[in-house]
Write a protein that holds these residues in place. Structure first.
Motif, PDB file in Angstrom:
ATOM      1  N   ALA A 570      18.665  -6.397 -18.947  1.00  0.00           N
ATOM      2  CA  ALA A 570      19.245  -5.647 -20.063  1.00  0.00           C
ATOM      3  C   ALA A 570      19.920  -4.373 -19.567  1.00  0.00           C
ATOM      4  CB  ALA A 570      18.169  -5.309 -21.085  1.00  0.00           C
ATOM      5  N   ARG A 571      19.275  -3.687 -18.619  1.00  0.00           N
ATOM      6  CA  ARG A 571      19.875  -2.472 -18.059  1.00  0.00           C
ATOM      7  C   ARG A 571      21.190  -2.787 -17.363  1.00  0.00           C
ATOM      8  NH1 ARG A 571      21.088   0.423 -13.824  1.00  0.00           N
ATOM      9  NH2 ARG A 571      20.486   2.636 -13.627  1.00  0.00           N
ATOM     10  N   GLU A 572      21.207  -3.867 -16.585  1.00  0.00           N
ATOM     11  CA  GLU A 572      22.412  -4.265 -15.862  1.00  0.00           C
ATOM     12  C   GLU A 572      23.551  -4.562 -16.842  1.00  0.00           C
ATOM     13  OE1 GLU A 572      24.536  -5.296 -12.257  1.00  0.00           O
ATOM     14  OE2 GLU A 572      22.574  -4.356 -12.569  1.00  0.00           O
ATOM     15  N   ILE A 573      23.243  -5.274 -17.914  1.00  0.00           N
ATOM     16  CA  ILE A 573      24.273  -5.621 -18.893  1.00  0.00           C
ATOM     17  C   ILE A 573      24.820  -4.375 -19.570  1.00  0.00           C
ATOM     18  CG2 ILE A 573      24.661  -6.780 -21.112  1.00  0.00           C
ATOM     19  CD1 ILE A 573      22.719  -8.967 -20.148  1.00  0.00           C
ATOM     20  N   VAL A 574      23.944  -3.451 -19.943  1.00  0.00           N
ATOM     21  CA  VAL A 574      24.391  -2.201 -20.565  1.00  0.00           C
ATOM     22  C   VAL A 574      25.317  -1.436 -19.631  1.00  0.00           C
ATOM     23  CG1 VAL A 574      23.597   0.091 -21.292  1.00  0.00           C
ATOM     24  CG2 VAL A 574      22.454  -1.963 -22.157  1.00  0.00           C
ATOM     25  N   GLU A 575      24.943  -1.335 -18.362  1.00  0.00           N
ATOM     26  CA  GLU A 575      25.776  -0.604 -17.412  1.00  0.00           C
ATOM     27  C   GLU A 575      27.144  -1.264 -17.256  1.00  0.00           C
ATOM     28  OE1 GLU A 575      25.693   1.177 -12.848  1.00  0.00           O
ATOM     29  OE2 GLU A 575      24.070  -0.127 -13.542  1.00  0.00           O
ATOM     30  N   VAL A 576      27.162  -2.573 -17.123  1.00  0.00           N
ATOM     31  CA  VAL A 576      28.428  -3.290 -16.949  1.00  0.00           C
ATOM     32  C   VAL A 576      29.304  -3.145 -18.184  1.00  0.00           C
ATOM     33  CG1 VAL A 576      29.443  -5.596 -16.746  1.00  0.00           C
ATOM     34  CG2 VAL A 576      27.571  -4.923 -15.237  1.00  0.00           C
ATOM     35  N   TYR A 577      28.708  -3.336 -19.350  1.00  0.00           N
ATOM     36  CA  TYR A 577      29.479  -3.264 -20.597  1.00  0.00           C
ATOM     37  C   TYR A 577      30.115  -1.883 -20.761  1.00  0.00           C
ATOM     38  CZ  TYR A 577      30.615  -3.779 -25.566  1.00  0.00           C
ATOM     39  OH  TYR A 577      31.272  -3.840 -26.771  1.00  0.00           O
ATOM     40  N   VAL A 578      29.330  -0.845 -20.572  1.00  0.00           N
ATOM     41  CA  VAL A 578      29.814   0.516 -20.835  1.00  0.00           C
ATOM     42  C   VAL A 578      30.829   0.958 -19.803  1.00  0.00           C
ATOM     43  CG1 VAL A 578      29.126   2.940 -20.976  1.00  0.00           C
ATOM     44  CG2 VAL A 578      27.748   1.190 -22.119  1.00  0.00           C
ATOM     45  N   THR A 579      30.648   0.591 -18.541  1.00  0.00           N
ATOM     46  CA  THR A 579      31.517   1.104 -17.490  1.00  0.00           C
ATOM     47  C   THR A 579      32.750   0.242 -17.254  1.00  0.00           C
ATOM     48  OG1 THR A 579      30.239  -0.033 -15.762  1.00  0.00           O
ATOM     49  CG2 THR A 579      29.595   2.225 -16.326  1.00  0.00           C
ATOM     50  N   ASN A 580      32.780  -0.974 -17.799  1.00  0.00           N
ATOM     51  CA  ASN A 580      33.950  -1.829 -17.608  1.00  0.00           C
ATOM     52  C   ASN A 580      35.163  -1.195 -18.274  1.00  0.00           C
ATOM     53  OD1 ASN A 580      34.696  -4.513 -16.473  1.00  0.00           O
ATOM     54  ND2 ASN A 580      35.472  -4.833 -18.554  1.00  0.00           N
ATOM     55  N   THR A 581      36.268  -1.117 -17.551  1.00  0.00           N
ATOM     56  CA  THR A 581      37.461  -0.439 -18.084  1.00  0.00           C
ATOM     57  C   THR A 581      37.966  -1.116 -19.345  1.00  0.00           C
ATOM     58  OG1 THR A 581      38.076   0.225 -15.844  1.00  0.00           O
ATOM     59  CG2 THR A 581      39.788   0.324 -17.542  1.00  0.00           C
ATOM     60  N   ALA A 582      38.024  -2.424 -19.335  1.00  0.00           N
ATOM     61  CA  ALA A 582      38.419  -3.168 -20.531  1.00  0.00           C
ATOM     62  C   ALA A 582      37.198  -3.346 -21.421  1.00  0.00           C
ATOM     63  CB  ALA A 582      38.995  -4.523 -20.159  1.00  0.00           C
ATOM     64  N   LYS A 583      37.334  -2.976 -22.699  1.00  0.00           N
ATOM     65  CA  LYS A 583      36.200  -3.120 -23.604  1.00  0.00           C
ATOM     66  C   LYS A 583      35.950  -4.594 -23.900  1.00  0.00           C
ATOM     67  CE  LYS A 583      34.229  -1.756 -28.011  1.00  0.00           C
ATOM     68  NZ  LYS A 583      33.820  -3.136 -28.355  1.00  0.00           N
ATOM     69  N   LEU A 584      34.710  -5.014 -23.693  1.00  0.00           N
ATOM     70  CA  LEU A 584      34.334  -6.402 -23.991  1.00  0.00           C
ATOM     71  C   LEU A 584      34.040  -6.523 -25.489  1.00  0.00           C
ATOM     72  CD1 LEU A 584      31.912  -6.947 -20.978  1.00  0.00           C
ATOM     73  CD2 LEU A 584      34.313  -7.630 -21.144  1.00  0.00           C
ATOM     74  N   PRO A 585      34.489  -7.597 -26.131  1.00  0.00           N
ATOM     75  CA  PRO A 585      34.274  -7.724 -27.569  1.00  0.00           C
ATOM     76  C   PRO A 585      32.815  -7.964 -27.959  1.00  0.00           C
ATOM     77  CG  PRO A 585      35.945  -9.298 -26.799  1.00  0.00           C
ATOM     78  CD  PRO A 585      35.290  -8.715 -25.601  1.00  0.00           C
ATOM     79  N   TRP A 586      32.042  -8.643 -27.079  1.00  0.00           N
ATOM     80  CA  TRP A 586      30.732  -9.118 -27.489  1.00  0.00           C
ATOM     81  C   TRP A 586      29.659  -8.769 -26.453  1.00  0.00           C
ATOM     82  CZ3 TRP A 586      30.774 -10.742 -32.327  1.00  0.00           C
ATOM     83  CH2 TRP A 586      31.913 -11.341 -32.846  1.00  0.00           C
ATOM     84  N   TYR A 587      28.725  -7.904 -26.827  1.00  0.00           N
ATOM     85  CA  TYR A 587      27.504  -7.680 -26.063  1.00  0.00           C
ATOM     86  C   TYR A 587      26.679  -8.969 -26.033  1.00  0.00           C
ATOM     87  CZ  TYR A 587      22.911  -5.264 -25.215  1.00  0.00           C
ATOM     88  OH  TYR A 587      21.694  -4.845 -24.738  1.00  0.00           O
ATOM     89  N   ILE A 588      26.692  -9.711 -27.158  1.00  0.00           N
ATOM     90  CA  ILE A 588      25.861 -10.911 -27.262  1.00  0.00           C
ATOM     91  C   ILE A 588      26.259 -11.977 -26.243  1.00  0.00           C
ATOM     92  CG2 ILE A 588      27.272 -12.106 -29.006  1.00  0.00           C
ATOM     93  CD1 ILE A 588      24.631 -13.034 -30.285  1.00  0.00           C
ATOM     94  N   ASP A 589      27.535 -12.004 -25.827  1.00  0.00           N
ATOM     95  CA  ASP A 589      27.939 -12.996 -24.830  1.00  0.00           C
ATOM     96  C   ASP A 589      27.130 -12.840 -23.550  1.00  0.00           C
ATOM     97  OD1 ASP A 589      29.790 -14.141 -26.471  1.00  0.00           O
ATOM     98  OD2 ASP A 589      31.549 -13.387 -25.423  1.00  0.00           O
ATOM     99  N   LEU A 590      27.008 -11.607 -23.071  1.00  0.00           N
ATOM    100  CA  LEU A 590      26.301 -11.362 -21.818  1.00  0.00           C
ATOM    101  C   LEU A 590      24.807 -11.638 -21.975  1.00  0.00           C
ATOM    102  CD1 LEU A 590      28.169  -8.106 -20.774  1.00  0.00           C
ATOM    103  CD2 LEU A 590      28.462 -10.392 -19.820  1.00  0.00           C
ATOM    104  N   LEU A 591      24.271 -11.349 -23.148  1.00  0.00           N
ATOM    105  CA  LEU A 591      22.863 -11.658 -23.403  1.00  0.00           C
ATOM    106  C   LEU A 591      22.639 -13.167 -23.491  1.00  0.00           C
ATOM    107  CD1 LEU A 591      22.071  -8.891 -26.050  1.00  0.00           C
ATOM    108  CD2 LEU A 591      21.407  -8.914 -23.640  1.00  0.00           C
ATOM    109  N   ASN A 592      23.520 -13.851 -24.214  1.00  0.00           N
ATOM    110  CA  ASN A 592      23.378 -15.302 -24.347  1.00  0.00           C
ATOM    111  C   ASN A 592      23.437 -16.006 -23.002  1.00  0.00           C
ATOM    112  OD1 ASN A 592      22.890 -15.908 -27.041  1.00  0.00           O
ATOM    113  ND2 ASN A 592      25.052 -15.819 -27.594  1.00  0.00           N
ATOM    114  N   LEU A 593      24.313 -15.540 -22.124  1.00  0.00           N
ATOM    115  CA  LEU A 593      24.440 -16.172 -20.805  1.00  0.00           C
ATOM    116  C   LEU A 593      23.146 -16.078 -20.009  1.00  0.00           C
ATOM    117  CD1 LEU A 593      27.986 -15.110 -19.544  1.00  0.00           C
ATOM    118  CD2 LEU A 593      27.264 -17.364 -20.330  1.00  0.00           C
ATOM    119  N   ASN A 594      22.290 -15.121 -20.379  1.00  0.00           N
ATOM    120  CA  ASN A 594      21.075 -14.896 -19.600  1.00  0.00           C
ATOM    121  C   ASN A 594      19.802 -15.245 -20.360  1.00  0.00           C
ATOM    122  OD1 ASN A 594      21.780 -13.646 -16.870  1.00  0.00           O
ATOM    123  ND2 ASN A 594      23.123 -12.563 -18.291  1.00  0.00           N
TER     124      ASN A 594
END
Length: 634
Positions: A570-594
């Motif tokens: 969860a920490r890794e996903i939060v860091e990637v989502y927030v710091t990625n230059t392009a805003k990702l539409p879905w937090y749930i995508d990264l959670l679902n993949l894991n």
């Protein structure tokens, strides 16, 4: 991957859940299978519209009045003028003062424990209960099928469910005697008939985790959920004189609503039940939908009965739609209430839309937003929170809502008296000004207002976002959470949070970091001064410090085994989502993949693959642990 001639079901699941994946249900899935290609096109369209707006720096606009609504024989002007035949409101939906929300299953629990969720719901005294298959339902293992099984057992009044319900009624009364000084459930068997049963299917953006096309391509979770619920329960519901009711989530356009209409009509035709038997509410969770409210009503006629307004998903959708605009920066999440700027305009458009008559003079229902409080804590903490909760309900009732949602059964009898005092089944047809479609109307849907933006606010956003991701990985998509600095302080109540709350918290932190959103006050602890932005180094520090608090927390707030499995992910996903230059539409995508993955290295590999696909304009949505399958063909 391609779509073959049939469907595959994960090996073993078809046998273990033969009571859910019945021959009748499987036949309906196969009959509707061909619709899925259209869903894939619509989801590509979502990403393309988003990409185009980001590149051109364009806001969402109203549809041209002379456009034809895809999937209908109506024009946009027809829909806005109410020139369509909508739906009567069935008797059991006429009064929906309080609808409870929550899943019908618990993670990794045997049926006799899992089905307790349904018993609490149907004994709660809520006028309706939205049994969630989406944002609040965990997806680990076979939870989506457990959800369906429990609902089927409860609707059929299976002996196991009745046994559990009797036990739960006793427990609810014991709590109520302490809290209210009286019992809630006088006759538990009669009480089971009081609450209207409603099911929320998963949105069009999600693939099912147990059914896919035989070529390996993902298959619509929306179709699976709708088919399993309706096929397995429509006869028992209709025989009892009850409606078959769904909530439809995450709709962005009338074109998507028309596709949902095709699913509903397809199920009705396959079952040879009258057209319009299935009734639906639409959750207005996406800002684009607010530009097409009457069009969505028209596209779903004669199934449509009402809209629901909510806070979390909608805020996230606005943030995502304005990701390209450096001037659009949200304040602290606590300040973005339903009376804030763009939220107030959104709610106003919904109430005007439902009170616009159709060709037969029919109106639709407006169900208000979510009350996330749970009355557990110190006497002072509970009293203060309940006072705020009642005040929020009173505001919605004054504004024209026919009812609202609560996230926990204990809140039903705290909020319901607001509508009991008003003593009207609903507020259908209440007079409001007609909807407008001017540039000013469009601008209002993105209106910001001055409010606080603080380091404390950033800490809270980060803490709850990481906690939510961890809960999701543990199978709890609905979880009672609060910021880590409030752990142990029972004056601060836990709030029932679901997927949407995680989405918006990361969206706001992303805005603050990438748009240099200025803090509005000093923070001595970090040395931040009023006017300073959230920098990458400050975000890294806040994430590190909030994560350390979670590692140090006791098992009441952070399950100990998760600290070496799902919490680091969860920490890794939060860091990637927030710091990625392009805003990702879905937090749930990264959670679902894991889901069902507790290995951090594997999670990093999956996250990297997702980012690479997103850069190509694609989404990875398939179950990464599908495994072997059983082939089904018609």
């Amino acid at each position: 991957m391609t779509q073959g001639r049939g469907l595959e079901i994960r090996e073993g699941v078809d046998l273990t859940y033969s009571d859910v994946l019945t021959p009748e249900a499987v036949a309906a899935l196969l009959a509707l299978r061909s619709l899925d290609a259209r869903r894939v096109e619509l989801m590509r369209g979502r990403l393309e519209r988003r990409r185009r707006r980001q590149e051109r720096k364009q806001r969402i606009e109203f549809l041209p009045a002379d456009d034809r609504l895809a999937g209908t024989d109506l024009t946009v002007a027809d829909a806005r003028a109410g020139r369509f035949a909508g739906s009567d409101i069935p008797p059991d939906l006429q009064r929906q003062w309080i609808q409870g929300t929550g899943p019908a299953a618990k993670p990794l629990a045997p049926v006799e424990k899992s089905i307790r969720n349904v018993a609490y719901a149907l004994l709660s005294g809520a006028d309706g209960w939205m049994f969630d298959g989406e944002d609040a339902l965990g997806q680990v293992s076979t939870m989506s099928l457990d959800n369906q099984r429990n609902l089927k057992l409860a609707i059929a009044r299976a002996p196991l469910f009745l046994q559990v319900a009797e036990q739960v009624a006793s427990e609810m009364n014991a709590w109520a005697q302490q809290f209210f000084g009286r019992s809630l459930v006088e006759d538990w068997q009669r009480q089971l008939d009081f609450t209207t049963r409603i099911f929320r299917a998963r949105g069009l953006h999600l693939d099912d985790r147990h059914v896919r096309h035989d070529g390996g391509a993902g298959f619509s979770a929306s179709i699976v959920d709708s088919v399993l619920y309706v096929v397995n329960n429509h006869k028992a519901l209709r025989d009892a004189g009850a409606s078959v009711v769904l909530y439809l989530p995450k709709i962005q356009t009338a074109e998507e609503a028309a596709f949902w209409n095709a699913i509903l009509t397809g199920i009705e035709a396959h079952l040879a039940i009258p057209h319009g038997t299935i009734k639906v509410y639409v959750l207005v969770e996406q800002v684009e939908a607010t530009f097409q409210l009457m069009e969505i009503r028209a596209a779903l006629a004669p199934h449509f009965v009402g809209f629901n307004t909510g806070r979390w998903d909608y805020i996230n959708s606005v943030a995502d739609a304005m990701a390209w605009d450096p001037a659009f920066v949200n304040p602290n999440i606590a300040d973005v209430t339903m009376t804030y700027g763009y939220m107030r305009r959104y709610e106003d458009r919904v109430r005007r839309a439902v009170n616009t008559p159709d060709a037969n003079g029919r109106f639709a229902l407006w169900q208000g937003g979510m009350e996330p409080n749970i009355p557990v804590g110190t006497a002072a903490g509970v009293a203060n929170a309940m006072k705020r909760a009642v005040a929020g309900a009173e505001r919605e009732q004054r504004e024209g809502a026919s009812g609202k949602w609560v996230a926990h059964w204990k809140m039903v009898h705290i909020i319901r008296p607001v509508w009991e005092k008003a003593d009207a089944a609903n507020q259908l047809g209440r007079a409001f000004p007609p909807l407008g479609y001017t540039p000013d109307d469009a601008d209002g849907l993105f209106a910001l207002e001055p409010a606080a933006r603080t380091v404390r606010g950033a800490r809270d956003l980060i803490s709850v976002a990481v906690q939510y991701g961890n809960a999701f990985g543990q199978g709890m998509q609905a979880a009672a959470l609060k910021p880590a600095d409030s752990f142990g302080n029972d004056d601060v109540l836990y709030l029932m949070e679901d997927m949407a709350t995680g989405e918006i918290r990361l969206s706001i932190v992303w805005e603050w970091l990438h748009k240099a959103g200025a803090f509005t006050e000093d923070d001595p602890e970090t040395g931040v001064r009023m006017g300073d932005p959230l920098t990458r180094s400050l975000f890294d520090r806040l994430l590190r410090e909030e994560y350390a608090k979670l590692l140090a927390a006791n098992g009441r707030d952070v399950h100990e085994p998760s600290k070496t499995t799902t919490l680091p992910i969860a920490r890794e996903i939060v860091e990637v989502y927030v710091t990625n230059t392009a805003k990702l539409p879905w937090y749930i995508d990264l959670l679902n993949l894991n889901l069902d993955n507790g290995d951090l290295d594997e999670a990093r590999s999956r996250i990297a693959a997702y980012l690479a696909a997103f850069a190509r304009g694609e989404r990875l949505t398939a179950n990464q642990s599908f495994g072997d399958a059983t082939l089904l063909t018609s």
